[in-house]
Design an enzyme around this catalytic site. Structure first.
Site, mmCIF file in Angstrom:
data_model
loop_
_atom_site.group_PDB
_atom_site.id
_atom_site.type_symbol
_atom_site.label_atom_id
_atom_site.label_comp_id
_atom_site.label_asym_id
_atom_site.label_seq_id
_atom_site.Cartn_x
_atom_site.Cartn_y
_atom_site.Cartn_z
ATOM 1 N N SER A 19 -5.383 -6.277 3.789
ATOM 2 C CA SER A 19 -5.638 -6.623 2.537
ATOM 3 C C SER A 19 -6.486 -8.278 2.826
ATOM 4 O O SER A 19 -7.285 -7.974 3.671
ATOM 5 C CB SER A 19 -4.664 -6.704 1.711
ATOM 6 N N HIS A 46 -8.123 -3.308 1.042
ATOM 7 C CA HIS A 46 -8.309 -3.554 -0.316
ATOM 8 C C HIS A 46 -9.673 -4.450 -0.620
ATOM 9 O O HIS A 46 -9.990 -5.380 0.115
ATOM 10 C CB HIS A 46 -7.004 -4.434 -0.801
ATOM 11 N N ASP A 139 1.894 -3.606 -0.442
ATOM 12 C CA ASP A 139 1.488 -2.381 -0.133
ATOM 13 C C ASP A 139 1.570 -2.050 1.313
ATOM 14 O O ASP A 139 1.434 -2.708 2.186
ATOM 15 C CB ASP A 139 -0.149 -2.331 -0.367
#
Length: 199
Positions: A19, A46, A139
């Protein structure tokens, strides 16, 4: 798989999640994997879905491997990096085909590392390698537990040296991690796992 197929080692896929700070992390990892990888790489990074993504172009300049945005219905290609498109979950089915989903956000994100890792764990079991790199949030933590529970191998960037420690730390906290490594060492360990099994 029968034992008389030596060209195919125990590992069949590498799944990577990142991310915040991930472009740099992915560049380091993918750049270190070398030009001839015997398995496909699936990536969840992401990204802001409102902007046309150039991630495939950016990463392609930093690795010898072909980098493409994943497309639904295709089979992942050994030696190719397949990246989840912005705003779409990337999963792999039991038949080995990639699927893209607009399903709801997981932990406030889409694409979700958890969904990718869980699908890889279900499809490949002990033949899966999962890597969690820099990022905020949690996540990937549930996903690494799924990979670990099916006998797969989990590598995590050391939270102490990651640009953003949230995702790596959440993964480490599960206790389902096989290797915790500085970013610059992850590619060599992945190659070692693949090379050791591909002979």
């Amino acid at each position: 798989m029968s034992a008389d197929q030596p060209a195919v080692g125990p590992f069949a896929i590498v799944a990577v999640a990142s991310s915040a700070g991930g472009i740099q992390g992915l560049s380091e990892l993918l750049g270190g994997l070398g030009p001839e990888l015997p398995v496909p790489v699936l990536v969840v990074q992401h990204l802001d879905p409102r902007h046309r993504t150039v991630i495939a172009d950016v990463l392609a300049r930093r690795t010898d491997l072909p980098v493409v945005l994943a497309e639904a219905g295709e089979k992942p290609v050994p030696g190719t990096v397949h990246i989840a498109p912005p705003g779409r979950h990337l999963l792999i089915g039991a038949d080995g085909d990639l699927t893209l989903s607009d399903a709801e956000l997981v932990h406030f994100v889409r694409p979700s590392a958890d969904l990718l890792f869980e699908s890889v764990a279900a499809a490949y079991g002990p033949r899966a390698i999962a890597c969690v790199l820099t990022g905020t949030g949690v996540d990937g933590a549930m996903g690494v537990e799924a990979v670990h529970s099916r006998g797969g191998t989990v590598l995590v960037e050391d939270p102490r040296t990651a640009e953003f420690a949230g995702m790596p730390q959440a993964a480490v906290d599960t206790g389902a991690v096989d290797f915790v490594l500085p970013l610059e060492e992850i590619a060599a360990v992945v190659r070692g796992l693949l090379d050791a099994t591909g002979q």
